[in-house]
Write a protein that holds these residues in place. Structure first.
Motif, short mmCIF file in Angstrom:
data_model
loop_
_atom_site.label_atom_id
_atom_site.label_comp_id
_atom_site.label_asym_id
_atom_site.label_seq_id
_atom_site.Cartn_x
_atom_site.Cartn_y
_atom_site.Cartn_z
N LEU A 7 42.81 31.64 32.72
CA LEU A 7 41.61 30.99 33.27
C LEU A 7 41.87 29.52 33.54
O LEU A 7 41.50 29.00 34.60
CB LEU A 7 40.43 31.15 32.31
CG LEU A 7 39.87 32.55 32.14
CD1 LEU A 7 38.72 32.54 31.13
CD2 LEU A 7 39.42 33.13 33.46
N GLN A 8 42.53 28.85 32.61
CA GLN A 8 42.82 27.42 32.79
C GLN A 8 43.75 27.22 33.98
O GLN A 8 43.55 26.31 34.79
CB GLN A 8 43.44 26.85 31.51
CG GLN A 8 43.59 25.35 31.53
CD GLN A 8 42.26 24.63 31.54
OE1 GLN A 8 41.34 24.97 30.81
NE2 GLN A 8 42.14 23.63 32.39
N ARG A 9 44.77 28.07 34.08
CA ARG A 9 45.75 27.92 35.16
C ARG A 9 45.14 28.13 36.54
O ARG A 9 45.40 27.37 37.47
CB ARG A 9 46.89 28.92 34.96
CG ARG A 9 47.90 28.87 36.07
CD ARG A 9 49.03 29.81 35.83
NE ARG A 9 49.98 29.72 36.93
CZ ARG A 9 51.11 30.35 36.96
NH1 ARG A 9 51.49 31.11 35.97
NH2 ARG A 9 51.91 30.23 38.00
N TYR A 10 44.34 29.17 36.68
CA TYR A 10 43.83 29.52 38.00
C TYR A 10 42.48 28.90 38.34
O TYR A 10 42.15 28.75 39.52
CB TYR A 10 43.77 31.03 38.16
CG TYR A 10 45.15 31.64 38.21
CD1 TYR A 10 45.96 31.49 39.32
CD2 TYR A 10 45.67 32.32 37.12
CE1 TYR A 10 47.24 32.01 39.37
CE2 TYR A 10 46.95 32.86 37.15
CZ TYR A 10 47.72 32.70 38.28
OH TYR A 10 48.99 33.21 38.32
N PHE A 11 41.69 28.56 37.32
CA PHE A 11 40.34 28.08 37.59
C PHE A 11 40.06 26.69 37.01
O PHE A 11 38.96 26.18 37.11
CB PHE A 11 39.31 29.07 37.05
CG PHE A 11 39.50 30.45 37.61
CD1 PHE A 11 39.14 30.75 38.92
CD2 PHE A 11 40.08 31.46 36.86
CE1 PHE A 11 39.33 32.02 39.45
CE2 PHE A 11 40.28 32.73 37.37
CZ PHE A 11 39.90 33.01 38.67
N ALA A 12 41.08 26.08 36.37
CA ALA A 12 40.98 24.73 35.79
C ALA A 12 39.92 24.62 34.71
O ALA A 12 39.43 23.53 34.41
CB ALA A 12 40.74 23.69 36.89
N THR A 13 39.55 25.74 34.12
CA THR A 13 38.64 25.76 32.98
C THR A 13 38.80 27.10 32.28
O THR A 13 39.21 28.08 32.89
CB THR A 13 37.17 25.57 33.40
OG1 THR A 13 36.35 25.54 32.23
CG2 THR A 13 36.70 26.67 34.33
N SER A 14 38.48 27.13 31.00
CA SER A 14 38.49 28.41 30.29
C SER A 14 37.06 28.90 30.04
O SER A 14 36.84 29.85 29.32
CB SER A 14 39.25 28.28 28.96
OG SER A 14 38.64 27.30 28.14
N GLN A 15 36.10 28.23 30.66
CA GLN A 15 34.69 28.58 30.51
C GLN A 15 34.13 29.10 31.83
O GLN A 15 34.07 28.37 32.82
CB GLN A 15 33.89 27.35 30.06
CG GLN A 15 34.39 26.72 28.78
CD GLN A 15 34.31 27.67 27.60
OE1 GLN A 15 33.32 28.37 27.43
NE2 GLN A 15 35.35 27.68 26.79
N PHE A 16 33.72 30.36 31.83
CA PHE A 16 33.18 30.94 33.06
C PHE A 16 31.96 30.19 33.57
O PHE A 16 31.78 30.04 34.77
CB PHE A 16 32.80 32.42 32.85
CG PHE A 16 33.94 33.36 33.02
CD1 PHE A 16 34.46 33.63 34.28
CD2 PHE A 16 34.52 33.97 31.93
CE1 PHE A 16 35.52 34.50 34.45
CE2 PHE A 16 35.58 34.85 32.08
CZ PHE A 16 36.08 35.10 33.34
N ASP A 17 31.12 29.71 32.67
CA ASP A 17 29.90 29.04 33.10
C ASP A 17 30.17 27.68 33.76
O ASP A 17 29.28 27.11 34.38
CB ASP A 17 28.91 28.90 31.95
CG ASP A 17 29.45 28.10 30.78
OD1 ASP A 17 30.68 27.91 30.68
OD2 ASP A 17 28.63 27.68 29.93
#
Length: 87
Positions: A7-17
């Motif tokens: 999540l951090q790698r692809y979305f720059a966060t580990s929080q979906f919200d």
């Protein structure tokens, strides 16, 4: 591959919200590209699984040449369906 790391790698966060629709679309596209380039069987399955959960997975027969990998993907899909609340 750890879920939070992906999540951090692809979305720059580990929080979906915290994900914006634009970040979700861009991250999903990057994952699809990496899936196409990845040679390691386990990493390919991890990427495909996350894409499946996010609704962006390519067809499993196009993704996995090996029938055992296709069966594993089908089993994953069945487990995900079974875990969904009854509607």
């Amino acid at each position: 591959m750890e879920f939070n790391d992906l999540l951090q790698r692809y979305f720059a966060t580990s929080q979906f919200d915290e994900m914006t629709p634009a970040a979700m679309a861009a991250g999903t596209e990057r994952m699809q590209v990496d899936l196409g380039l990845e040679k390691d069987q386990g990493k390919r399955f991890a990427l495909w699984s996350l894409l499946y959960m996010l609704g962006g997975a390519p067809d499993l027969q196009e993704t996995f040449e090996d029938s055992a990998d296709q069966d594993a993907a089908r089993n994953f899909m069945d487990m995900m369906a079974a875990s969904e609340p009854d509607q």
